[in-house]
Design an enzyme around this catalytic site. Structure first.
Site, PDB file in Angstrom:
ATOM      1  N   LYS A 108       0.708  -1.127  -0.047  1.00 55.41           N
ATOM      2  CA  LYS A 108       0.051   0.013  -0.126  1.00 55.41           C
ATOM      3  C   LYS A 108       0.763   1.263  -0.035  1.00 55.41           C
ATOM      4  O   LYS A 108       0.513   2.259  -0.723  1.00 55.41           O
ATOM      5  CB  LYS A 108      -0.901  -0.006   1.066  1.00 55.41           C
ATOM      6  CG  LYS A 108      -1.857  -0.900   1.309  1.00 55.41           C
ATOM      7  CD  LYS A 108      -3.168  -0.799   2.377  1.00 55.41           C
ATOM      8  CE  LYS A 108      -2.496  -0.893   3.801  1.00 55.41           C
ATOM      9  NZ  LYS A 108      -1.764  -2.020   3.986  1.00 55.41           N
TER      10      LYS A 108
ATOM     11  N   CYS B 258     -12.172   2.379  16.467  1.00 52.24           N
ATOM     12  CA  CYS B 258     -11.311   1.924  16.325  1.00 52.24           C
ATOM     13  C   CYS B 258     -10.142   1.928  17.541  1.00 52.24           C
ATOM     14  O   CYS B 258      -9.635   0.623  17.871  1.00 52.24           O
ATOM     15  CB  CYS B 258     -10.386   2.263  15.134  1.00 52.24           C
ATOM     16  SG  CYS B 258      -9.156   3.437  15.198  1.00 52.24           S
ATOM     17  N   MET B 259     -10.252   2.957  18.233  1.00 54.66           N
ATOM     18  CA  MET B 259      -9.271   3.074  19.398  1.00 54.66           C
ATOM     19  C   MET B 259     -10.009   3.197  20.697  1.00 54.66           C
ATOM     20  O   MET B 259      -9.180   3.271  21.793  1.00 54.66           O
ATOM     21  CB  MET B 259      -8.255   3.948  19.087  1.00 54.66           C
ATOM     22  CG  MET B 259      -7.526   3.575  17.782  1.00 54.66           C
ATOM     23  SD  MET B 259      -6.747   1.931  17.789  1.00 54.66           S
ATOM     24  CE  MET B 259      -5.529   2.012  19.224  1.00 54.66           C
TER      25      MET B 259
ATOM     26  N   MET C  64      -7.290  -4.574  16.703  1.00 58.63           N
ATOM     27  CA  MET C  64      -8.743  -4.230  16.667  1.00 58.63           C
ATOM     28  C   MET C  64      -9.413  -5.472  17.432  1.00 58.63           C
ATOM     29  O   MET C  64     -10.767  -5.477  17.915  1.00 58.63           O
ATOM     30  CB  MET C  64      -9.380  -4.490  15.360  1.00 58.63           C
ATOM     31  CG  MET C  64      -8.875  -3.049  14.589  1.00 58.63           C
ATOM     32  SD  MET C  64      -9.797  -1.647  15.429  1.00 58.63           S
ATOM     33  CE  MET C  64      -8.303  -0.610  15.706  1.00 58.63           C
TER      34      MET C  64
ATOM     35  N   GLY D 179      -4.644   1.729  14.585  1.00 54.76           N
ATOM     36  CA  GLY D 179      -5.232   1.474  13.280  1.00 54.76           C
ATOM     37  C   GLY D 179      -4.900   2.321  12.382  1.00 54.76           C
ATOM     38  O   GLY D 179      -4.244   2.276  11.294  1.00 54.76           O
ATOM     39  N   GLN D 180      -5.328   3.646  12.664  1.00 51.65           N
ATOM     40  CA  GLN D 180      -5.106   4.667  11.521  1.00 51.65           C
ATOM     41  C   GLN D 180      -4.049   5.500  11.745  1.00 51.65           C
ATOM     42  O   GLN D 180      -3.377   5.740  12.825  1.00 51.65           O
ATOM     43  CB  GLN D 180      -6.510   5.737  11.573  1.00 51.65           C
ATOM     44  CG  GLN D 180      -7.746   4.796  11.438  1.00 51.65           C
ATOM     45  CD  GLN D 180      -8.818   5.651  11.327  1.00 51.65           C
ATOM     46  OE1 GLN D 180      -9.175   6.466  10.494  1.00 51.65           O
ATOM     47  NE2 GLN D 180      -9.709   5.903  12.588  1.00 51.65           N
TER      48      GLN D 180
END
Lengths: 79, 280, 773
Positions: free
Chosen positions: C87, C176-177, C361, C398-399
């Site tokens: 990616k 997510c967090m 996650m 995650g981000q």
């Protein structure tokens, strides 16, 4: 048709003079460093003799501390 | 060549010691006859045989040098085509309907054009041009072919060797192509590929037009039967490549991150040049 | 463009001289305009953090003639040391999809019509004013993202809380967090990990708790593999609910029944006591004990309220509590053998092993997410393996900037850049820096994300501005919330780069500048802030999210609060923002440092990153120096060990819905695929979504690989293709669907239950029926 590049270190007090005079020279192109006392000088002459003359001029310039030849092409393969 | 081949070999007359004043009569071939003749036939036969062999070796070598070919070419391998049984057995992504593979492995010589077709831009990790068994129980199964190379009959090609075998999570960067379509059209434009042979002077060693990170094993791409033919090196036996070939674009020199070093750099006096050298 | 041979030779000569000079004089620069080479391939390389996951790899973006044309891993980045994933290597192609949004659009008579962006900004400001007038400040809301840059989040926080005066500010990092945050806050009193990635270079035992690290944080996983390659003693234990590429690479793959991680974590603690591997002196010096409420619900009702009440307890009660979690008892709940539980405990307890636990996650998107975070901290606290090189629990983000923006700037309903809205001191501090009246900052949190969308559904919220996220694909129980946005009297503004299912329901669309099309900063999992400069121009009228917010704020009359010039506003915002964190526990680097370095870790003190927090030798913010650590986030410097029980998931497989449904990502695609699907290499690697089924389940249901399958949950159904024996395999009785494909909206099936403490939904567990279609 020699094309030769050098690194030229000026004497501290003669930096401006050297820069001005070399820039005015018909066969020289000068690129000064922005943050150090050194110039790139490129000479582009029509034949070997002229090249010799220009180099002698550079070496003997009173404002020059040191001249280092970096890269050159002297013979045009087609000549 | 002597015609007197019936004379038997005889030791020369011991009493007839040649006097120093005798000049050997070179016009006669008597000294070559007899004992000398069979040997000389032999010599000539051997010599011409060797010459012919030498000529053949030379020619073969020269031909190889000019046109490096797959040594199996003489067997005339069949024209490259997708292997039919592969397509059926491939665990394709469910939405796929027709043939999958774009750069079909199978032609025996890697070309630069195909090399770049596998990459989104020069330096990008190439996509995998063959399908892979996803759930095969080994994370670095790829290395079974790509660490040493070798001929792969299934694809009628030589497996390229990875220049970075210590990175073992291969599919983190290299992914297969399961379709040729796109989700939405893209206006992506790749920059021109690096130009080859930008030598400074005629006959100079060409500079390296690519970054060296993860590509320090030159032989992996430039030598061997899996090498891309346009960049195959004519002198693979010289292994200290970086002695003559330098990167054309330099990355910024390494900077120490410590504030002390930065302060030192900022206050550094200009370097003391070596004494001016007079031209000889 | 051609040049003469002469010119070429001269340029060559000059180039050599430049190279020679840069070797002799590091950092020298020359005033010379390089002529564009005839091949147009003069590339300048500039640093940026990656646009995608929370690893935060350093990239070098190659820019040529105003376009991004190539990517390299930045060898000077301590995060990835020159390596990227597929990616990252192809990230720049995401800028160039043909359907890139270039113009603002307004919905007129049901149709989206292109308008000058000024008109759109005017309309947005006008609608905000109208909504406030007719329904009050708390009818206006903003929903942002963990992919917001730090300045984006700061501008949003200042506008919503300091200017408009509402706490209706949330971000997708809630999804997510949030459990990671509440885990940190309840155990340590301060957010974010105490260790850093360098732990990987010192540890020899890696526990992965419910995260497919090989696909989700691949570059970090490669660092672990490299560690293993050079240190054969290294062990990787994959503790997960399904078998993935990570399981294949691990030394041991241990599968557990969904939700039973709570029980297993407690069982490991039980074992540690039984085998006397506890670091008793560490425990007594640095930990105290708490218990909270149990049977705390699942947030399924609107306006679900929950407040935990911590009760002090002690070591003896804790040991008694753990008696319910012997390995033999837990084997029955979890499906993990007692032997495996004892094995895991033995590794944690082995004094010769340096242990790091990683999770993401699997533990956060969990109806008891806060609890499971607490329980893994318990394990590390019991053996004292925390806050020192090679040891510690590490919550992976995650981000790219859930830490940097959402958590550190505080773009959540209850947060301010420093402290919480409920604290008058924090409100005073903010009002001083923002130069707004103290009374304007509201003291009560309003809605977390799920509740905010429920409020939109009910009509308590009438205006929502969505930036850099795609809730019309990611909200659990999606149908309800999609229908909500379409109701009368709801005005939705969406700032996006591509058309998505979220722009499809928008009333106004603003085209956003993406990533390197504007200057910005991200903060990654290991507290590292990374800066990048603007490298290419955004297309058409596209404008950065920050500047959009500033433009609207000025139209609302807040010109004093947003005075900055366009060319320097990022620097000014950074200078103002970092004042909030000007204390020893959170100091940030100055703007010049950020520009120069490939990233620095906060607390950044005297020019040095603090890599291990709470460590009395390595963290200058520690005060109580009589032991190895000082957990200065808690009043006595002691971390809290929580007694958290196992509680079942709200919706388990039943007769009608006999399978667990698990959702997640794949390596090649980021979130909802709006970017990665437009990158040809990535789309072509994984073109469509699918459902993973165990081959024996599939056989029983007469399903073969590639067959169409119908998945049904109590909330909806979907037709999707089956994937058998591919890169991952769920166990019997479980299916997995990745959520990157907007043609398969799997969140129409998921359940909007959440952890009552963190309010984070559980995307990993609900019940479905599987049939051949």
């Amino acid at each position: 048709m020699p094309v030769i590049s050098y690194l030229a270190y000026p004497e501290k007090q003669h930096r401006a003079t050297l820069l001005a005079e070399l820039s005015a020279h018909p066969y020289c192109e000068v690129i000064p460093a922005e943050n150090a006392d050194v110039f790139i000088v490129v000479t582009d002459t029509p034949d070997r003799q002229t090249d010799e003359t220009v180099r002698t001029y550079l070496e003997q310039h009173h404002g020059l501390l040191c001249l280092a030849m970096i890269h050159g092409q002297v013979e045009d393969p087609q000549e | 060549m002597s015609t007197q081949n019936t004379q038997h070999t005889d030791a020369p007359n011991p009493s007839a010691t040649p006097s120093p004043t005798d000049t050997p009569n070179l016009s006669t071939t008597s000294s070559l006859s007899g004992e000398g003749f069979t040997v000389s036939y032999g010599f000539i036969a051997i010599a011409s045989g060797m010459m012919l062999m030498g000529a053949w070796v030379l020619v073969t070598l020269v031909l190889q040098g000019i046109d490096p070919q797959d040594p199996h070419k003489s067997h005339n391998p069949p024209k490259a085509a997708p292997v039919p049984h592969l397509a059926a057995a491939l665990p394709a992504t469910p939405t796929l309907t027709n043939a999958l593979l774009s750069a079909t492995p199978g032609s025996s010589v890697r070309s630069l054009q195909r090399f770049y077709k596998q990459r989104a831009y020069s330096g990008a990790p190439p996509h995998i041009p063959h399908d892979i068994l996803e759930h095969n129980g080994q994370i670095d199964a790829c290395l079974s072919c790509h660490s040493q190379g070798g001929y792969v009959p299934k694809y009628n090609a030589f497996a390229p060797i990875t220049p970075h075998p210590t990175y073992t999570n291969c599919v983190q960067c290299h992914v297969p192509q399961r379709t040729q379509s796109t989700f939405r059209p893209s206006a992506w434009k790749a920059s021109p590929r690096p130009q080859l042979r930008r030598t400074a002077l005629a006959g100079s060693p060409p500079p390296i037009p690519h970054d060296l990170h993860m590509r320090t094993d030159c032989n992996a791409c430039h030598a061997g039967p899996a090498a891309v033919k346009e960049i195959r090196v004519p002198h693979p036996e010289r292994s200290n490549c970086l002695q003559c070939h330098v990167p054309r674009k330099q990355v910024p020199p390494f900077r120490s991150l410590s504030p002390l070093h930065q302060r030192l750099e900022k206050n550094a006096p200009p370097p003391t040049p070596s004494p001016q050298r007079k031209r000889p | 463009m051609t040049i003469s041979r002469r010119e070429f030779l001269k340029n060559l000569a000059i180039g050599s001289a430049l190279t020679a000079a840069s070797q002799l004089i590091p950092g020298v620069s020359f005033a010379w305009e390089k002529p564009t080479s005839q091949h147009g391939s003069d590339i300048t390389w500039k640093k940026a953090p990656c646009r995608f996951c929370g690893t935060g790899c350093g990239l070098l973006i190659g820019v040529s003639e105003g376009r991004a044309v190539a990517v390299k891993g930045d060898p000077q980045s301590a995060v990835n040391k020159g390596l990227l994933c597929v990616k990252g290597y192809h990230s720049i192609q995401a800028l160039y999809g043909e359907d890139r949004l270039k113009k603002a659009m307004i919905r007129k008579n049901g149709q989206m019509v292109e308008v000058p962006i000024k008109e759109a900004l005017d309309l947005i400001a006008q609608k905000i004013k109208e909504t406030i007038q007719s329904h009050g400040k708390d009818a206006v809301s903003m929903y942002g993202s963990g992919q917001w840059t730090i300045p984006d989040g700061y501008a949003a926080s200042k506008l919503m809380k300091g200017c408009i005066g509402t706490n209706n500010l949330e971000a997708n990092a809630r999804l997510c967090m949030a459990s990671a945050v509440t885990g940190f806050m309840t155990t340590f009193g301060l957010d974010e990990p105490m260790g850093c990635y360098e732990d990987m270079d010192h540890a020899d035992t890696f526990f992965l708790w419910g995260n497919n690290m090989s696909e989700m944080h691949p570059v970090l996983f490669s660092r672990i593999l490299e560690r293993k390659r050079t240190h054969p003693r290294t062990l990787i234990i994959d503790f997960a609910t399904r078998s993935t590429r990570t399981s294949v690479a691990a030394d041991r793959s241990i599968l557990f029944r969904p939700q039973s991680d709570l029980a297993v974590a407690n069982a490991i603690c039980y074992e540690l006591f039984r085998t006397q591997r506890i670091d008793l002196s560490f425990l007594q010096k640095h930990c105290s004990f708490r218990k909270g409420k149990t049977q705390i619900g699942y947030g399924l009702q609107d306006k679900f309220a929950f407040q935990d009440t911590p009760e002090i307890t002690n070591l003896d009660e804790y040991k008694k509590f753990l008696e319910d979690y012997t390995p033999e008892k837990v084997e029955k709940i979890s499906g993990v053998s007692a032997e495996d539980i004892r094995y895991m405990a033995s590794l944690y307890g082995d004094p010769t092993r340096n242990v790091v636990s990683y999770w993401c996650m699997g533990m956060n998107q969990h109806t008891r997410g806060t609890w499971i975070n607490n329980l893994v901290y318990n394990i590390h606290l019991l053996v004292g393996k925390i806050s020192r090189p090679g040891n510690g629990p590490f919550s992976l983000t995650g981000q790219p900037s859930a830490c940097g923006t959402v958590r550190e700037v505080g773009t959540l309903t209850h947060k301010l850049p420093k402290g919480m809205v409920m604290d008058p001191k924090a409100r005073k501090f903010a009002s001083d820096i923002w130069k707004v009246p103290y009374s304007r900052i509201p003291a009560k949190p309003t809605y977390d994300t799920v509740e905010m969308f429920r409020a939109l559904d009910r009509g308590d919220i009438r205006f929502m501005w969505i930036q850099t996220t795609n809730p019309m694909v990611t909200m659990p129980n999606l149908r309800r919330y999609r229908d909500a946005t379409k109701k009368q009297g709801r005005f939705i503004v969406v700032s996006e780069i591509y058309p998505t299912p979220t722009t499809a329901i928008a009333d106004v669309i603003l085209p956003s500048a993406m990533w390197i099309e504007r200057e910005g900063m991200f903060g990654n999992s290991e507290r590292r802030t990374q800066h990048w400069e603007k490298m290419v121009n955004p297309p058409g009228d596209a404008m950065s999210d920050t500047w959009q917010i500033i433009e609207v704020a000025r139209r609302l009359g807040f010109t004093k609060e947003f005075p900055w010039s366009e060319d320097k506003h990022i620097e000014h915002i950074w200078n103002e923002y970092t004042r909030f964190h000007d204390n020893p526990a959170h100091r940030m680097a100055d703007y010049e440092t950020l520009k120069r370095e490939s990233g620095v870790i906060w607390p950044y003190v005297n020019g040095r990153s603090t890599q291990w927090r709470y460590n009395t030798q390595l963290d200058p913010a520690t005060k109580r120096r009589n032991g190895a650590v000082d957990f200065y986030g808690k009043p006595e410097g002691k971390a809290w060990i929580w007694l958290r029980p196992y509680e079942a998931a709200p919706e388990e497989p039943s007769k009608d819905y006999p399978f667990w449904l698990n959702t997640g990502r794949v390596l090649e695609h980021w979130h909802t695929g709006s970017m990665t699907r437009r990158i040809p290499t990535l789309h072509q690697a994984v073109p469509a979504s699918y459902v993973e089924i165990h081959p024996l389940d599939a056989k029983r249901l007469n399903i073969r690989h590639g067959d169409k399958v119908k998945l049904t949950s109590p909330r909806g159904s979907i037709l999707i293709n089956a994937s058998l024996n591919q890169r991952a395999c769920p166990p019997l009785g479980q299916v997995f669907v990745p959520f990157f494909d907007e043609n398969y909206l799997i969140n129409e099936l998921t359940l909007d239950a959440y952890c009552p403490i963190s309010r984070q939904p559980d995307y990993k567990k609900c019940a479905v029926r599987v049939e051949r279609a």
